[in-house]
Design a protein around this motif. Structure first.
Motif, PDB file in Angstrom:
ATOM      1  N   ASP A   1      40.126  35.257  43.065  1.00 39.92           N
ATOM      2  CA  ASP A   1      40.587  34.952  41.810  1.00 39.92           C
ATOM      3  C   ASP A   1      41.757  35.839  41.307  1.00 39.92           C
ATOM      4  N   VAL A   2      41.141  37.103  41.226  1.00 43.18           N
ATOM      5  CA  VAL A   2      41.931  38.204  40.572  1.00 43.18           C
ATOM      6  C   VAL A   2      43.414  38.382  41.639  1.00 43.18           C
ATOM      7  N   ASP A   3      43.168  38.052  42.980  1.00 43.78           N
ATOM      8  CA  ASP A   3      44.438  38.069  43.685  1.00 43.78           C
ATOM      9  C   ASP A   3      45.444  37.112  43.290  1.00 43.78           C
ATOM     10  N   GLU A   4      44.766  35.799  43.083  1.00 43.00           N
ATOM     11  CA  GLU A   4      45.761  34.703  42.839  1.00 43.00           C
ATOM     12  C   GLU A   4      46.433  34.987  41.554  1.00 43.00           C
ATOM     13  N   VAL A   5      45.350  35.434  40.430  1.00 41.29           N
ATOM     14  CA  VAL A   5      46.121  36.019  38.972  1.00 41.29           C
ATOM     15  C   VAL A   5      47.588  36.932  39.305  1.00 41.29           C
ATOM     16  N   ILE A   6      47.247  37.857  40.421  1.00 38.41           N
ATOM     17  CA  ILE A   6      48.207  38.850  40.668  1.00 38.41           C
ATOM     18  C   ILE A   6      49.685  38.189  41.174  1.00 38.41           C
ATOM     19  N   ARG A   7      49.209  37.396  42.071  1.00 36.90           N
ATOM     20  CA  ARG A   7      50.422  36.616  42.907  1.00 36.90           C
ATOM     21  C   ARG A   7      51.098  35.681  42.131  1.00 36.90           C
ATOM     22  N   LEU A   8      50.529  34.819  41.057  1.00 35.20           N
ATOM     23  CA  LEU A   8      51.232  34.167  40.258  1.00 35.20           C
ATOM     24  C   LEU A   8      51.848  34.797  38.921  1.00 35.20           C
ATOM     25  N   SER A   9      51.379  35.670  38.493  1.00 34.92           N
ATOM     26  CA  SER A   9      51.859  36.510  37.119  1.00 34.92           C
ATOM     27  C   SER A   9      52.660  37.592  37.508  1.00 34.92           C
ATOM     28  N   GLY A  10      52.095  38.296  38.325  1.00 32.78           N
ATOM     29  CA  GLY A  10      53.062  39.760  38.534  1.00 32.78           C
ATOM     30  C   GLY A  10      52.162  40.779  37.786  1.00 32.78           C
ATOM     31  N   ILE A  11      51.141  40.422  37.239  1.00 30.84           N
ATOM     32  CA  ILE A  11      50.166  41.409  36.375  1.00 30.84           C
ATOM     33  C   ILE A  11      49.651  42.567  37.554  1.00 30.84           C
ATOM     34  N   THR A  12      49.395  43.897  36.869  1.00 27.22           N
ATOM     35  CA  THR A  12      49.024  44.812  37.956  1.00 27.22           C
ATOM     36  C   THR A  12      47.830  45.531  37.539  1.00 27.22           C
ATOM     37  N   THR A  13      47.262  45.218  36.194  1.00 18.77           N
ATOM     38  CA  THR A  13      45.991  45.749  35.719  1.00 18.77           C
ATOM     39  C   THR A  13      44.947  44.713  35.788  1.00 18.77           C
ATOM     40  N   THR A  14      44.311  44.659  36.906  1.00 17.68           N
ATOM     41  CA  THR A  14      43.347  43.754  37.181  1.00 17.68           C
ATOM     42  C   THR A  14      41.893  44.236  37.413  1.00 17.68           C
ATOM     43  N   PHE A  15      41.044  43.571  37.459  1.00 20.98           N
ATOM     44  CA  PHE A  15      39.542  44.215  37.656  1.00 20.98           C
ATOM     45  C   PHE A  15      38.512  43.207  38.184  1.00 20.98           C
ATOM     46  N   GLU A  16      37.985  43.293  39.376  1.00 24.60           N
ATOM     47  CA  GLU A  16      37.098  42.279  39.905  1.00 24.60           C
ATOM     48  C   GLU A  16      35.681  43.171  39.845  1.00 24.60           C
ATOM     49  N   LEU A  17      34.541  42.826  38.934  1.00 23.53           N
ATOM     50  CA  LEU A  17      33.497  43.966  38.901  1.00 23.53           C
ATOM     51  C   LEU A  17      32.382  43.498  39.790  1.00 23.53           C
ATOM     52  N   GLY A  18      32.356  42.429  40.609  1.00 26.88           N
ATOM     53  CA  GLY A  18      31.323  41.999  41.376  1.00 26.88           C
ATOM     54  C   GLY A  18      31.734  40.964  42.380  1.00 26.88           C
ATOM     55  N   ARG A  19      31.393  40.827  43.731  1.00 23.92           N
ATOM     56  CA  ARG A  19      31.786  40.025  44.575  1.00 23.92           C
ATOM     57  C   ARG A  19      30.440  39.522  45.467  1.00 23.92           C
ATOM     58  N   PHE A  20      30.289  38.095  45.511  1.00 27.23           N
ATOM     59  CA  PHE A  20      29.116  37.643  45.975  1.00 27.23           C
ATOM     60  C   PHE A  20      29.809  36.466  46.985  1.00 27.23           C
ATOM     61  N   PRO A  21      29.324  36.382  48.299  1.00 21.72           N
ATOM     62  CA  PRO A  21      29.778  35.324  49.194  1.00 21.72           C
ATOM     63  C   PRO A  21      29.345  33.866  48.724  1.00 21.72           C
ATOM     64  N   GLY A  22      28.138  33.743  48.296  1.00 25.03           N
ATOM     65  CA  GLY A  22      27.608  32.260  47.983  1.00 25.03           C
ATOM     66  C   GLY A  22      28.476  31.509  46.917  1.00 25.03           C
ATOM     67  N   PRO A  23      28.654  30.247  47.099  1.00 27.18           N
ATOM     68  CA  PRO A  23      29.365  29.647  46.282  1.00 27.18           C
ATOM     69  C   PRO A  23      28.347  29.242  44.933  1.00 27.18           C
ATOM     70  N   LEU A  24      27.573  29.975  44.211  1.00 27.34           N
ATOM     71  CA  LEU A  24      26.759  29.799  43.443  1.00 27.34           C
ATOM     72  C   LEU A  24      26.819  30.524  42.181  1.00 27.34           C
ATOM     73  N   SER A  25      26.141  30.193  41.064  1.00 27.34           N
ATOM     74  CA  SER A  25      26.313  31.161  40.068  1.00 27.34           C
ATOM     75  C   SER A  25      26.134  32.483  40.053  1.00 27.34           C
ATOM     76  N   PRO A  26      26.661  33.335  39.507  1.00 22.85           N
ATOM     77  CA  PRO A  26      26.669  34.792  39.702  1.00 22.85           C
ATOM     78  C   PRO A  26      25.285  35.388  39.900  1.00 22.85           C
ATOM     79  N   ALA A  27      24.302  34.945  39.216  1.00 21.75           N
ATOM     80  CA  ALA A  27      23.031  35.561  39.461  1.00 21.75           C
ATOM     81  C   ALA A  27      22.411  35.053  40.643  1.00 21.75           C
ATOM     82  N   ALA A  28      22.535  33.772  40.891  1.00 22.74           N
ATOM     83  CA  ALA A  28      21.914  33.149  42.257  1.00 22.74           C
ATOM     84  C   ALA A  28      22.704  33.730  43.475  1.00 22.74           C
TER      85      ALA A  28
END
Length: 237
Positions: A50-77
């Protein structure tokens, strides 16, 4: 400075495009802005998130993704399924506060809905918003069960004392049906205010940033930096 938490009535409602639109409008008016995604789920390592999409669409340069998990679940799950530690929302709050010291706008994009769990203690993006004392922008879908889902989200926010920044339809269809059109009045009644915006379906597929910035300007209301006219939109539908 301003901190805005973007949540939704569920997954796939257009939160990322709305976050990108907010960033694009901030950049267009010469403001500094940052976007934080505490948890990205459903995307494998190395793939655009999602952060990459935000960068692509807006051109913003200050972005942070704090955690990534491959499962299409809630963050905890998703963290549990991957055998990884969950994202710390306390750490996310600390980062957002630091960013707010040097940026006029910090957008925090949640994962899923307002009460999706981020850790085994049940922390949610609602807790993060309350910790930050930030307004919450609720992104909803058009049609379907949106009235019920929006009512539940807004009720949960009111119960927690969260301040509503507005309700935005994340993907307004080019040819709305009766259900979509009738939902507009219901959504405004639930929010007790006019819509804060409605972005057209397909906005996230635009390849030109200037075109996206114009869509953002037309699709978000004045309180969010745009020129969306809720009365005109209501009349048109």
């Amino acid at each position: 400075m301003s901190i805005l938490v973007v949540t939704g009535t569920g997954a796939g409602v257009g939160k990322t495009v709305v976050a990108a639109a907010l960033a694009a409008l901030a950049l267009a008016r010469g403001s500094t802005a940052a976007v934080v995604k505490p948890a990205q789920t459903g995307v494998p390592a190395g793939a655009p998130g999602d952060v990459d999409e935000v960068i692509r669409l807006s051109g913003i340069t200050t972005t942070f993704e704090l955690g990534r998990f491959p499962g299409p679940l809630s963050p905890a799950a998703a963290a549990r399924a991957a055998g990884m530690p969950p994202v710390s929302l306390a750490g996310a709050a600390e980062l957002v506060r630091e960013l707010a010291e040097s940026n006029r706008l910090v957008v925090v994009e949640g994962t899923g809905g307002l009460l999706d769990r981020y850790d085994e203690d049940g922390a949610t993006v609602a807790d993060l918003a309350r910790t930050l004392q930030a307004q919450v922008l609720v992104v909803v879908r058009a049609g379907g069960d949106t009235v019920n889902h929006t009512a539940l989200t807004l009720e949960a926010m009111a119960h927690r004392g969260l301040d509503l920044a507005g309700v935005v339809i994340g993907r307004w269809p080019a040819a709305p049906g009766q259900a979509e059109r009738s939902d507009v009045a219901d959504l405004e009644m639930l929010a007790a205010r006019p819509l804060a915006g409605a972005l057209p379906e397909g906005a996230g597929r635009l390849a030109d940033r200037r075109a996206f910035a114009e869509v953002a300007r037309k699709g978000l209301g004045a309180t969010l930096g745009g020129a969306f006219d809720p009365a005109g939109f209501r009349q048109s539908v």
